[in-house]
Design a protein around this motif. Structure first.
Motif, PDB file in Angstrom:
ATOM      1  N   VAL A 180     -19.181  -6.799  15.127  1.00 32.20           N
ATOM      2  CA  VAL A 180     -18.475  -6.029  14.095  1.00 32.20           C
ATOM      3  C   VAL A 180     -17.814  -4.851  14.792  1.00 32.20           C
ATOM      4  CG1 VAL A 180     -18.664  -4.730  11.953  1.00 32.20           C
ATOM      5  CG2 VAL A 180     -20.127  -6.736  12.334  1.00 32.20           C
ATOM      6  N   HIS A 181     -16.477  -4.915  14.872  1.00 28.29           N
ATOM      7  CA  HIS A 181     -15.714  -3.836  15.487  1.00 28.29           C
ATOM      8  C   HIS A 181     -15.481  -2.734  14.451  1.00 28.29           C
ATOM      9  CE1 HIS A 181     -14.858  -6.445  18.940  1.00 28.29           C
ATOM     10  NE2 HIS A 181     -14.596  -7.404  18.056  1.00 28.29           N
ATOM     11  N   THR A 182     -15.499  -1.503  14.897  1.00 21.27           N
ATOM     12  CA  THR A 182     -15.234  -0.375  13.997  1.00 21.27           C
ATOM     13  C   THR A 182     -13.936   0.300  14.427  1.00 21.27           C
ATOM     14  OG1 THR A 182     -16.628   1.041  15.373  1.00 21.27           O
ATOM     15  CG2 THR A 182     -17.637   0.045  13.413  1.00 21.27           C
ATOM     16  N   MET A 183     -13.067   0.531  13.409  1.00 19.20           N
ATOM     17  CA  MET A 183     -11.785   1.179  13.648  1.00 19.20           C
ATOM     18  C   MET A 183     -11.812   2.590  13.053  1.00 19.20           C
ATOM     19  SD  MET A 183     -10.386  -1.328  15.190  1.00 19.20           S
ATOM     20  CE  MET A 183      -8.689  -0.784  15.332  1.00 19.20           C
ATOM     21  N   PRO A 184     -11.017   3.505  13.598  1.00 21.25           N
ATOM     22  CA  PRO A 184     -11.003   4.858  13.034  1.00 21.25           C
ATOM     23  C   PRO A 184     -10.489   4.852  11.599  1.00 21.25           C
ATOM     24  CG  PRO A 184      -9.225   4.572  14.619  1.00 21.25           C
ATOM     25  CD  PRO A 184     -10.091   3.368  14.731  1.00 21.25           C
ATOM     26  N   LEU A 185     -10.962   5.786  10.808  1.00 24.47           N
ATOM     27  CA  LEU A 185     -10.563   5.876   9.402  1.00 24.47           C
ATOM     28  C   LEU A 185      -9.063   6.138   9.268  1.00 24.47           C
ATOM     29  CD1 LEU A 185     -13.481   8.090   8.027  1.00 24.47           C
ATOM     30  CD2 LEU A 185     -13.145   5.635   7.636  1.00 24.47           C
ATOM     31  N   ILE A 186      -8.500   5.650   8.166  1.00 21.42           N
ATOM     32  CA  ILE A 186      -7.090   5.915   7.864  1.00 21.42           C
ATOM     33  C   ILE A 186      -6.911   7.416   7.647  1.00 21.42           C
ATOM     34  CG2 ILE A 186      -5.249   5.563   6.168  1.00 21.42           C
ATOM     35  CD1 ILE A 186      -6.483   2.798   5.628  1.00 21.42           C
ATOM     36  N   THR A 187      -5.886   7.965   8.254  1.00 22.16           N
ATOM     37  CA  THR A 187      -5.558   9.383   8.070  1.00 22.16           C
ATOM     38  C   THR A 187      -4.084   9.507   7.682  1.00 22.16           C
ATOM     39  OG1 THR A 187      -5.045   9.653  10.422  1.00 22.16           O
ATOM     40  CG2 THR A 187      -7.299  10.139   9.721  1.00 22.16           C
ATOM     41  N   ASN A 188      -3.696  10.743   7.354  1.00 17.15           N
ATOM     42  CA  ASN A 188      -2.305  11.075   7.019  1.00 17.15           C
ATOM     43  C   ASN A 188      -1.802  10.274   5.828  1.00 17.15           C
ATOM     44  OD1 ASN A 188      -0.080  12.782   7.699  1.00 17.15           O
ATOM     45  ND2 ASN A 188       1.026  10.986   8.412  1.00 17.15           N
ATOM     46  N   ASN A 189      -2.648  10.091   4.851  1.00 15.54           N
ATOM     47  CA  ASN A 189      -2.240   9.418   3.615  1.00 15.54           C
ATOM     48  C   ASN A 189      -2.000  10.480   2.554  1.00 15.54           C
ATOM     49  OD1 ASN A 189      -1.801   7.680   1.461  1.00 15.54           O
ATOM     50  ND2 ASN A 189      -3.998   7.405   1.068  1.00 15.54           N
ATOM     51  N   SER A 190      -0.752  10.784   2.303  1.00 16.38           N
ATOM     52  CA  SER A 190      -0.427  11.808   1.325  1.00 16.38           C
ATOM     53  C   SER A 190       0.904  11.492   0.657  1.00 16.38           C
ATOM     54  CB  SER A 190      -0.363  13.186   1.973  1.00 16.38           C
ATOM     55  OG  SER A 190       0.686  13.237   2.929  1.00 16.38           O
ATOM     56  N   ILE A 191       1.117  12.094  -0.513  1.00 15.71           N
ATOM     57  CA  ILE A 191       2.403  12.052  -1.193  1.00 15.71           C
ATOM     58  C   ILE A 191       3.129  13.330  -0.811  1.00 15.71           C
ATOM     59  CG2 ILE A 191       3.566  11.914  -3.416  1.00 15.71           C
ATOM     60  CD1 ILE A 191       1.022  10.557  -4.501  1.00 15.71           C
ATOM     61  N   LEU A 192       4.264  13.187  -0.162  1.00 11.89           N
ATOM     62  CA  LEU A 192       4.953  14.330   0.414  1.00 11.89           C
ATOM     63  C   LEU A 192       5.468  15.273  -0.671  1.00 11.89           C
ATOM     64  CD1 LEU A 192       6.959  12.479   3.205  1.00 11.89           C
ATOM     65  CD2 LEU A 192       4.777  13.672   3.409  1.00 11.89           C
ATOM     66  N   VAL A 240       3.681   8.465   6.429  1.00 12.66           N
ATOM     67  CA  VAL A 240       3.364   7.301   7.273  1.00 12.66           C
ATOM     68  C   VAL A 240       1.897   7.413   7.684  1.00 12.66           C
ATOM     69  CG1 VAL A 240       3.886   6.075   9.398  1.00 12.66           C
ATOM     70  CG2 VAL A 240       5.728   7.178   8.103  1.00 12.66           C
ATOM     71  N   PRO A 241       1.029   6.460   7.273  1.00 12.76           N
ATOM     72  CA  PRO A 241      -0.402   6.565   7.611  1.00 12.76           C
ATOM     73  C   PRO A 241      -0.632   6.418   9.101  1.00 12.76           C
ATOM     74  CG  PRO A 241      -0.003   4.964   5.843  1.00 12.76           C
ATOM     75  CD  PRO A 241       1.316   5.291   6.449  1.00 12.76           C
ATOM     76  N   GLN A 242      -1.830   6.807   9.508  1.00 15.68           N
ATOM     77  CA  GLN A 242      -2.243   6.668  10.895  1.00 15.68           C
ATOM     78  C   GLN A 242      -3.645   6.067  10.946  1.00 15.68           C
ATOM     79  OE1 GLN A 242      -1.922  10.551  12.643  1.00 15.68           O
ATOM     80  NE2 GLN A 242       0.310  10.590  12.559  1.00 15.68           N
ATOM     81  N   ASN A 243      -3.984   5.526  12.139  1.00 20.41           N
ATOM     82  CA  ASN A 243      -5.299   4.949  12.433  1.00 20.41           C
ATOM     83  C   ASN A 243      -5.538   3.685  11.614  1.00 20.41           C
ATOM     84  OD1 ASN A 243      -5.950   6.887  14.400  1.00 20.41           O
ATOM     85  ND2 ASN A 243      -6.486   8.344  12.791  1.00 20.41           N
ATOM     86  N   GLY A 244      -6.797   3.392  11.285  1.00 26.98           N
ATOM     87  CA  GLY A 244      -7.073   2.080  10.719  1.00 26.98           C
ATOM     88  C   GLY A 244      -6.714   1.013  11.724  1.00 26.98           C
ATOM     89  N   PHE A 245      -6.057  -0.052  11.267  1.00 26.34           N
ATOM     90  CA  PHE A 245      -5.647  -1.142  12.140  1.00 26.34           C
ATOM     91  C   PHE A 245      -4.189  -1.024  12.542  1.00 26.34           C
ATOM     92  CE2 PHE A 245      -9.455  -2.552  10.188  1.00 26.34           C
ATOM     93  CZ  PHE A 245     -10.050  -3.473  11.049  1.00 26.34           C
ATOM     94  N   SER A 246      -3.570   0.110  12.169  1.00 20.38           N
ATOM     95  CA  SER A 246      -2.168   0.409  12.511  1.00 20.38           C
ATOM     96  C   SER A 246      -1.167  -0.437  11.754  1.00 20.38           C
ATOM     97  CB  SER A 246      -1.924   0.275  14.025  1.00 20.38           C
ATOM     98  OG  SER A 246      -2.757   1.190  14.725  1.00 20.38           O
ATOM     99  N   THR A 247      -1.615  -1.270  10.854  1.00 21.52           N
ATOM    100  CA  THR A 247      -0.746  -1.966   9.908  1.00 21.52           C
ATOM    101  C   THR A 247      -1.321  -1.715   8.519  1.00 21.52           C
ATOM    102  OG1 THR A 247      -1.980  -4.024  10.213  1.00 21.52           O
ATOM    103  CG2 THR A 247       0.031  -3.738  11.518  1.00 21.52           C
TER     104      THR A 247
END
Length: 395
Positions: free
Chosen positions: A112-124, A143-150
Motif C-alpha cells: 500500500v503506497h501512500t501519497m501526500p495529501l491534496i493541497t492548494n484546493n481553493s476557490i480563488l 490548480v491542486p497539488q500533490n495527491g497523484f498529480s492528476t
C-alpha cells in the motif's frame, strides 16, 4: 512391530497419515494499491483459499517499507481491514489448514503506497462574492497539488452552508445557473481521477445577490428648433453611480457615465422628430436594469428653422398698401414690424404708408422665429387718377 527377544514382540495400532493438497489461492485480488497519507486502505481484498482440508485459520502480518514482519493482533480473518497509514506499508496473509496446521501457506505481498495529501484546493477570490439578481456567477478554482498529480472535480452548492447537493459541474472552474437568492459553493478534488484514493474539500464561498437598478425616461414631449439641444430626462433608482444609455429612432445611442443623482438627462441635437427610450442602466456593481422596465417614451419634436421672406420690393401709391410675404414652411405664421408705421393687423400685410419706409417680416413655426433677410421697401407718392407720381428716392 517391536521385538525384545525371540519370544517377546508387540504390534502397535495403525496410524493413518492423510496427505492434504497444498493450500492455493492465497493471494490478493490486486497486488498493490495506493492511498493518501493518514488514510485507510480499507479492507484488504484477498481471495478465498483452496486446498488443505477446507477448514482454514489465518494470521495477518505487516511491515513498513524498510523493516521486519509483525503479526497483526486479532487477525484470524479471511480479509483484514487496515487502519490509517502514515507511510508505505506491506501486508501478507498466512493460511493454516489441517490438524496441527499441517498445511501452511504464506501468501503474496500487497504493498500500500501512500501519497501526500491534496493541497492548494481553493476557490480563488474572496470568501464573499456578489452577483446581480437572476444572473450567474463564475467561480475560478486553483490548480491542486500533490495527491497523484492528476485530478477530478465535483462542485457542490448549499442554501445554508450545512446541507450540500452536487451540481452538474466536474471542471476545475464553475459557472453557476442564474441566481435569485444567496448560495454557498465548494469544490471537492479527487486524486486519482479513476479511483479517488485522495480527496479534499475546499472552503465554501458565499454568493450574495445584488438587486437590479431601475429607471425610465420621463414621458412627455419637448420641442426644439433643428440644430438646438434637446435634453432627454430620466429617473433612476439603485446603487450609484450609474452608467446610462438612451436610444432614439434615428440617432446614435447617447450615453452618460458616473451619474450620482436620481434624475438626469442626456443631450441630443436631433435633425428630425424622434422617439427616445432608455437603452441600458448599469449600477456600481455592473448590474443592468431589466429592459422590461423601460416602458416610457419621450418625444422630441424638431421644427425646421423658418426662412423669413418679406417678398419683393414694391412701390405703393396712397397711404396704405398690402404687403406680400412668402411663407417658407407651411403652417407657419408671420409678424410685420416697421418704424413709424401703424399696421391694421401686424400678422397680415395691410399698412398705411405715410412716408418712405422699410417693413420687415418675421416667420414663426412653433415657438421659433426667423427674421427676414430683407424687407419690402415701400415708396410714398401722390395719388393720381391714373398713375402714381414719380417715386421719391429710396429711404
Amino acid at each position: 512391530l517391536v521385538a525384545s527377544t525371540a519370544y517377546c514382540r508387540d504390534t502397535s495400532n495403525t496410524d493413518k497419515i492423510t496427505v492434504l493438497p497444498a493450500i492455493t489461492h492465497n493471494a490478493f485480488v490486486t497486488s498493490d494499491t495506493a492511498i493518501c497519507v493518514n488514510q485507510s486502505p480499507g479492507q484488504l481484498n484477498a481471495l478465498a483459499p483452496g486446498g488443505g482440508d477446507g477448514i482454514y485459520s489465518y494470521a495477518w502480518q505487516y511491515k513498513p517499507a524498510a523493516g521486519n514482519w509483525t503479526n497483526l493482533p486479532a487477525s484470524n480473518l479471511l480479509r483484514y481491514t487496515s487502519g490509517v497509514l502514515a507511510g508505505e506499508t506491506l501486508f501478507r496473509r498466512i493460511v493454516y489448514s489441517g490438524n496441527d496446521h499441517a498445511c501452511i501457506d504464506t501468501g503474496s505481498i500487497k504493498t500500500v503506497h501512500t501519497m501526500p495529501l491534496i493541497t492548494n484546493n481553493s476557490i480563488l477570490g474572496s470568501a464573499v462574492r456578489y452577483t446581480c439578481y437572476n444572473t450567474p456567477i463564475s467561480l475560478p478554482g486553483s490548480v491542486p497539488q500533490n495527491g497523484f498529480s492528476t485530478y477530478a472535480y465535483q462542485w457542490e452548492q448549499s442554501n445554508d452552508n450545512s446541507n450540500w447537493n452536487t451540481v452538474a459541474a466536474t471542471d476545475r472552474d464553475y459557472t453557476s445557473d442564474n441566481l435569485t437568492g444567496k448560495k454557498y459553493f465548494r469544490r471537492i478534488v479527487y486524486s486519482s481521477p479513476q479511483n479517488h484514493e485522495c480527496s479534499d474539500i475546499s472552503d465554501a464561498v458565499e454568493v450574495r445577490i445584488n438587486p437590479l437598478p431601475t429607471g425610465d425616461v420621463i414621458a412627455g414631449k419637448d420641442t426644439v428648433c433643428a440644430g438646438e439641444t434637446l435634453y432627454v430626462r430620466f429617473n433612476l433608482a439603485g446603487n450609484r453611480p450609474f452608467n446610462v444609455t438612451v436610444a432614439g429612432d434615428g440617432v446614435p445611442v447617447g450615453s452618460k457615465t458616473g451619474i450620482n443623482v436620481l434624475t438626469d438627462s442626456i443631450a441630443y441635437s436631433p435633425a428630425s422628430t424622434q422617439q427616445f427610450t432608455l437603452y441600458t442602466v448599469e449600477d456600481d456593481s455592473g448590474c443592468f436594469a431589466a429592459v422590461t422596465g423601460f416602458s416610457n417614451t419621450a418625444q422630441g419634436i424638431v421644427y425646421d428653422i423658418p426662412l423669413a421672406n418679406a417678398g419683393a420690393d414694391e412701390e405703393a401709391c396712397g397711404l396704405a398698401h398690402t404687403l406680400k410675404a412668402v411663407k417658407d414652411i407651411a403652417g407657419s405664421s408671420g409678424l410685420w414690424t416697421a418704424s413709424g408705421v401703424t399696421f391694421s393687423d401686424s400678422s397680415t400685410s395691410t399698412t398705411p404708408t405715410p412716408q418712405a419706409l422699410a417693413c420687415f417680416m418675421s416667420e414663426t413655426i412653433g415657438r421659433f422665429r426667423a427674421d427676414a433677410a430683407r424687407g419690402t421697401r415701400l415708396r410714398s407718392g401722390q395719388p393720381a387718377p391714373t398713375r402714381c407720381s414719380p417715386p421719391t428716392p429710396p429711404c
